[in-house]
Design an enzyme around this catalytic site. Structure first.
Site, PDB file in Angstrom:
ATOM      1  N   LYS A  47      34.487 -64.113 -64.367  1.00  0.00           N
ATOM      2  CA  LYS A  47      35.856 -63.767 -64.515  1.00  0.00           C
ATOM      3  C   LYS A  47      36.610 -62.271 -65.284  1.00  0.00           C
ATOM      4  O   LYS A  47      35.476 -61.263 -65.158  1.00  0.00           O
ATOM      5  CB  LYS A  47      36.307 -64.750 -65.252  1.00  0.00           C
ATOM      6  CG  LYS A  47      35.778 -64.649 -67.141  1.00  0.00           C
ATOM      7  CD  LYS A  47      35.246 -66.039 -67.402  1.00  0.00           C
ATOM      8  CE  LYS A  47      34.788 -65.962 -68.550  1.00  0.00           C
ATOM      9  NZ  LYS A  47      34.325 -67.233 -69.189  1.00  0.00           N
TER      10      LYS A  47
ATOM     11  N   ARG B  92      38.723 -76.785 -77.020  1.00  0.00           N
ATOM     12  CA  ARG B  92      40.108 -76.055 -76.273  1.00  0.00           C
ATOM     13  C   ARG B  92      39.750 -76.050 -74.322  1.00  0.00           C
ATOM     14  O   ARG B  92      41.229 -76.692 -74.491  1.00  0.00           O
ATOM     15  CB  ARG B  92      38.602 -75.074 -75.683  1.00  0.00           C
ATOM     16  CG  ARG B  92      39.125 -73.496 -76.097  1.00  0.00           C
ATOM     17  CD  ARG B  92      38.608 -72.132 -75.957  1.00  0.00           C
ATOM     18  NE  ARG B  92      36.982 -72.417 -74.810  1.00  0.00           N
ATOM     19  CZ  ARG B  92      36.539 -71.394 -74.331  1.00  0.00           C
ATOM     20  NH1 ARG B  92      36.970 -70.289 -75.014  1.00  0.00           N
ATOM     21  NH2 ARG B  92      35.390 -72.053 -73.212  1.00  0.00           N
TER      22      ARG B  92
ATOM     23  N   TYR C 186      47.654 -39.518 -86.541  1.00  0.00           N
ATOM     24  CA  TYR C 186      49.265 -39.994 -87.003  1.00  0.00           C
ATOM     25  C   TYR C 186      48.492 -40.235 -87.766  1.00  0.00           C
ATOM     26  O   TYR C 186      48.192 -41.381 -88.416  1.00  0.00           O
ATOM     27  CB  TYR C 186      49.359 -41.474 -86.620  1.00  0.00           C
ATOM     28  CG  TYR C 186      49.603 -41.304 -84.826  1.00  0.00           C
ATOM     29  CD1 TYR C 186      51.256 -40.461 -84.821  1.00  0.00           C
ATOM     30  CD2 TYR C 186      49.507 -41.232 -83.495  1.00  0.00           C
ATOM     31  CE1 TYR C 186      51.817 -40.275 -83.250  1.00  0.00           C
ATOM     32  CE2 TYR C 186      49.306 -40.858 -82.690  1.00  0.00           C
ATOM     33  CZ  TYR C 186      50.708 -40.443 -82.144  1.00  0.00           C
ATOM     34  OH  TYR C 186      51.907 -40.213 -80.964  1.00  0.00           O
TER      35      TYR C 186
ATOM     36  N   MET D 216      47.466 -43.321 -78.189  1.00  0.00           N
ATOM     37  CA  MET D 216      47.092 -44.073 -76.923  1.00  0.00           C
ATOM     38  C   MET D 216      46.431 -43.561 -75.712  1.00  0.00           C
ATOM     39  O   MET D 216      45.990 -44.213 -75.067  1.00  0.00           O
ATOM     40  CB  MET D 216      48.654 -45.007 -76.564  1.00  0.00           C
ATOM     41  CG  MET D 216      49.170 -44.832 -75.392  1.00  0.00           C
ATOM     42  SD  MET D 216      50.631 -44.577 -75.004  1.00  0.00           S
ATOM     43  CE  MET D 216      51.677 -45.458 -75.485  1.00  0.00           C
TER      44      MET D 216
HETATM   45  C1  LIG Z   1      32.754 -67.068 -69.872  1.00  0.00           C
HETATM   46  C2  LIG Z   1      32.101 -68.293 -69.489  1.00  0.00           C
HETATM   47  C3  LIG Z   1      30.455 -68.415 -69.329  1.00  0.00           C
HETATM   48  C4  LIG Z   1      30.259 -67.029 -69.877  1.00  0.00           C
HETATM   49  O1  LIG Z   1      29.825 -67.022 -71.115  1.00  0.00           O
HETATM   50  P1  LIG Z   1      28.759 -65.373 -71.459  1.00  0.00           P
HETATM   51  O2  LIG Z   1      28.756 -65.714 -72.481  1.00  0.00           O
HETATM   52  O3  LIG Z   1      29.296 -64.387 -70.704  1.00  0.00           O
HETATM   53  O4  LIG Z   1      27.172 -65.817 -70.445  1.00  0.00           O
HETATM   54  C5  LIG Z   1      29.788 -69.662 -68.917  1.00  0.00           C
HETATM   55  N1  LIG Z   1      30.982 -71.133 -68.674  1.00  0.00           N
HETATM   56  C6  LIG Z   1      32.288 -70.657 -69.009  1.00  0.00           C
HETATM   57  C7  LIG Z   1      32.160 -71.812 -69.610  1.00  0.00           C
HETATM   58  C8  LIG Z   1      32.849 -69.672 -69.645  1.00  0.00           C
HETATM   59  O5  LIG Z   1      33.303 -70.198 -69.958  1.00  0.00           O
END
Ligand SMILES: *Cc1c(COP(=O)(O)O)cnc(C)c1O
Length: 385
Positions: free
Chosen positions: A51, A149, A268, A326
């Protein structure tokens, strides 16, 4: 990013000599990390979480490299990411962690993508679709055991098991809330709640472990593990030596060097004051490239001993001086010998012992946020396995 793609293999973005910063992604290290996690989790299958553009490293490149190494199961968060993963891995199982958005079943069906169903509403929508579509891809069922969640509650999972009719997910999963923290007993409670859930759905493959879960003594590998962060070199064992290889190196170019006198201020709002004559290097990257502004080094932070950003310049660790802008960061390079540093040189922001966990800590955040924020303006180089 593909807009800039040039002819050189393994290169994405502007030509390196024109770029403010260079990002190197070592796909060999990525594959080595996956193999290490796979060996550790065996006999469970080892998938890969890709992801957020493979945690900022490049989804297409990561999926292609991991597929070639034998990875068959990928997890993404969004449908668009799943579509990109499908292009890179035509035969893989691809799960969408954020589940079904209303009215999107057809996209899943058309590309053989699998939703991770996280509510009874999503399950109902998917079942209706499968009833009409006949031949439809599998789906995972996410049951929440701690986070509130995503995922069905345990009660809802019982309800579904009782009256689910013909519905059979092809993967049962839950997500650990604190696997990196051995002192948190939430993990033990999640593991035992999940064992109970598996009895409700007998014979269905199950998955619980993220990166830290794979290294947790009481988390079982079950049928499939889902590492993300550790694949990309993040430490799944905070506070202990990192068992993973670094995957990402970030270097930025010095565009100016200047000498300043005692008491002069930098950046800044003049938040950093020179103590004695200092030499300042200005480098061509900033928060627009994903380097956290919270890593700024101010007089107040110095006084309080709060960690802040640093770079490796000609082998010497140099602190930031003032606020991250930036497009620019200013470094105090006084400790680097004059002859060892010139305009155009590259300094290291991630690498040479400054790992992503360290960079995160210096910005008051986690390495995950640093990685996934890696910017779009870098010249990227992919080192093939
Ligand atoms: C992001 C995610 C993972 C991976 O988690 P890491 O800590 O990056 O290994 C696994 N399962 C779900 C449901 C996630 O959202």
């Amino acid at each position: 990013m593909t807009d800039f793609e040039d002819d050189a293999p393994g290169r994405v973005g502007p030509p390196p000599e024109e770029a403010g910063a260079l990002l190197t992604v070592d796909l060999g290290a990525l594959v080595a990390n996956w193999r290490k996690l796979k060996a550790r989790a065996a006999p469970a299958e080892c998938g890969a979480v890709v992801k957020a553009d493979a945690y900022g490293t490049g989804l297409k490149q990561a999926v292609e490299a991991l597929s070639a190494a034998g990875c068959r199961t990928f997890f993404v968060a969004h449908i668009g990411e799943a579509i990109a993963a499908r292009e890179a891995a035509p035969l893989a199982d691809i799960y969408v962690l954020n589940g079904l958005l209303p009215g999107t079943c057809g996209v899943f069906g058309g590309l053989n993508l699998r939703p991770v169903l996280g509510s009874l509403e999503e399950v109902a929508e998917w079942r209706a679709f499968c009833g009409i579509a006949g031949d439809s891809p599998g789906a995972a069922l996410h049951v929440d055991t701690a986070m509130n969640r995503l995922g069905l509650s345990i009660e809802e999972a019982h309800e579904l098991a009782r009256e689910g009719g013909s519905f059979r997910p092809d993967l049962l999963m839950t997500h650990l809330a604190a696997a990196e923290d051995r002192a948190d007993d939430a993990t033990g409670r999640q593991v035992s709640a999940f064992a109970g859930l598996r009895e409700l759905f007998p014979g269905i493959p199950a998955s619980i472990a993220n990166s830290s879960g794979i290294f947790h003594p009481t988390v079982p590998g079950l049928d499939l593990v889902r590492p993300g962060y550790a694949l990309y070199g993040g430490n799944p064992l905070p506070g202990e030596p990192n068992p993973m290889q670094p995957v990402v190196t970030l270097r930025a170019r010095i565009i100016q060097l200047r000498k300043i006198g005692d008491g002069e201020r930098v950046g800044y709002n003049g938040q950093w004051t020179a103590r004695g004559p200092r030499r300042i290097a200005t480098i061509s990257t900033g928060y627009a490239d994903g380097y956290p502004r919270a890593a700024s080094l101010t007089d107040a932070k110095l006084q309080a001993g709060t960690p802040a950003g640093a770079a490796i310049v000609a082998g010497v660790r140099c602190p930031f001086a003032g606020r991250v802008s930036m497009d620019l960061i200013t470094l105090d390079v006084t400790d680097v010998p004059d002859h060892a540093i010139r305009r155009g040189d590259l300094v290291t922001l991630i690498g040479e012992g400054l790992d992503i966990d360290d960079v995160g800590a210096r910005a008051g955040t986690i390495g995950y946020e640093v990685l996934t924020g890696l910017g779009a303006r870098y010249a990227r180089e992919y080192l093939e396995p």
